[in-house]
Design a protein around this motif. Sequence first.
Motif, PDB file in Angstrom:
ATOM      1  N   GLY A  48       4.484   8.802  -2.079  1.00  0.00           N
ATOM      2  CA  GLY A  48       3.274   8.588  -1.292  1.00  0.00           C
ATOM      3  C   GLY A  48       2.754   9.829  -0.594  1.00  0.00           C
ATOM      4  O   GLY A  48       1.594  10.140  -0.740  1.00  0.00           O
ATOM      5  N   PRO A  49       3.538  10.563   0.179  1.00  0.00           N
ATOM      6  CA  PRO A  49       4.824  10.162   0.733  1.00  0.00           C
ATOM      7  C   PRO A  49       4.677   9.019   1.739  1.00  0.00           C
ATOM      8  O   PRO A  49       3.599   8.805   2.268  1.00  0.00           O
ATOM      9  CB  PRO A  49       5.327  11.441   1.411  1.00  0.00           C
ATOM     10  N   ALA A  50       5.752   8.294   1.931  1.00  0.00           N
ATOM     11  CA  ALA A  50       5.878   7.215   2.915  1.00  0.00           C
ATOM     12  C   ALA A  50       5.234   5.903   2.482  1.00  0.00           C
ATOM     13  O   ALA A  50       5.563   4.848   3.016  1.00  0.00           O
ATOM     14  CB  ALA A  50       5.293   7.639   4.275  1.00  0.00           C
ATOM     15  N   VAL A  51       4.357   5.929   1.494  1.00  0.00           N
ATOM     16  CA  VAL A  51       3.587   4.737   1.139  1.00  0.00           C
ATOM     17  C   VAL A  51       4.467   3.637   0.553  1.00  0.00           C
ATOM     18  O   VAL A  51       4.396   2.472   0.956  1.00  0.00           O
ATOM     19  CB  VAL A  51       2.460   5.101   0.158  1.00  0.00           C
ATOM     20  N   SER A  52       5.288   3.989  -0.431  1.00  0.00           N
ATOM     21  CA  SER A  52       6.109   2.979  -1.096  1.00  0.00           C
ATOM     22  C   SER A  52       7.034   2.271  -0.113  1.00  0.00           C
ATOM     23  O   SER A  52       7.143   1.044  -0.124  1.00  0.00           O
ATOM     24  CB  SER A  52       6.920   3.625  -2.226  1.00  0.00           C
ATOM     25  N   GLU A  53       7.711   3.047   0.724  1.00  0.00           N
ATOM     26  CA  GLU A  53       8.596   2.431   1.720  1.00  0.00           C
ATOM     27  C   GLU A  53       7.820   1.476   2.626  1.00  0.00           C
ATOM     28  O   GLU A  53       8.278   0.358   2.910  1.00  0.00           O
ATOM     29  CB  GLU A  53       9.269   3.513   2.561  1.00  0.00           C
ATOM     30  N   ARG A  54       6.667   1.913   3.091  1.00  0.00           N
ATOM     31  CA  ARG A  54       5.867   1.066   3.991  1.00  0.00           C
ATOM     32  C   ARG A  54       5.485  -0.246   3.321  1.00  0.00           C
ATOM     33  O   ARG A  54       5.597  -1.325   3.931  1.00  0.00           O
ATOM     34  CB  ARG A  54       4.619   1.818   4.443  1.00  0.00           C
ATOM     35  N   LEU A  55       5.020  -0.177   2.077  1.00  0.00           N
ATOM     36  CA  LEU A  55       4.598  -1.388   1.379  1.00  0.00           C
ATOM     37  C   LEU A  55       5.764  -2.353   1.173  1.00  0.00           C
ATOM     38  O   LEU A  55       5.598  -3.571   1.288  1.00  0.00           O
ATOM     39  CB  LEU A  55       3.969  -1.020   0.036  1.00  0.00           C
TER      40      LEU A  55
END
Length: 286
Positions: free
Chosen positions: A67-74
């Motif tokens: 994402g960074p960070a996008v996949s974890e957040r989703l």
Amino acid sequence: MSNSSITNESGTFEIGETTVHRLGFGSMRLCGDDIIGSPEDEETAREVVQRAVDCGIDLIDTADSYGPAVSERLIGEAIGDPDDVLVATKAGLLRNREGEWIAHGDPDYIRNQVLTSLDRLRTDTIDLYQFHRPDGDTDFEDSVAAFAELKDEGLVREVGLSNVSPELIDQAREQVDVATVQNRYNLNDRGAADSLEVCAENDIGFIPWAPINGDDLAAHGDLLDDIAEAHDATRRQVALAWLLERADVMLPIPGTSDPAHLESNVAATQLSLSDDEVQRLTDAAE
């Protein structure tokens, strides 16, 4: 193969003290183009995660760099921290807007990243925390030591490695119990065969990334089409079924942002290849 009854029938494996089905889900494709930024439709992305769980997938792989960070957040938004799903994430790569993947294994950085991953995944403990890639500017032992310390402190349950040689696996095992190794491996790309052998000998889960890469499938298209036709299946399903037959420690994590592709991948666990078909596929790139 019909998708009328979608259940994960891939058998199970023990990651530490947690039992998971051997076919998991890789969440890299939930992000925007070039794995940068958010997808056009975040609601569909969250639905794909939930659908994976509904199909019996209880191993979901992500990374702070997606994402960074996008996949974890989703993932955190979609399922939170359920007791019956092991969510694995990774640290050790930086991203930029040009889409580069830059190794960064500094221990202080890893310590910082685990806190951000905990927050995005809405959990108190990372189920499986993996070192994404060795960093030529940081001693491998120092990076692994940081992961080991996080486990000792209870922020991480299990430690894994990614993109590592057999020698680095052995080095890391001198510092911490290595639960999994994630290297590129598929029907056509067997470059990590030695690492797979080490994992099989030591009951370490082997997570092949790019398990059904399109270019690699095309290299053996005629053979895959021949076997797929005999089973009313697709090339991708045959390739996944072969991976599951390849080794008991194999834990494929095919990724997609499409619910239909997800269901097709899970349906591959219901495909039973003959011994002859498995051997023909095994011989194809050896």
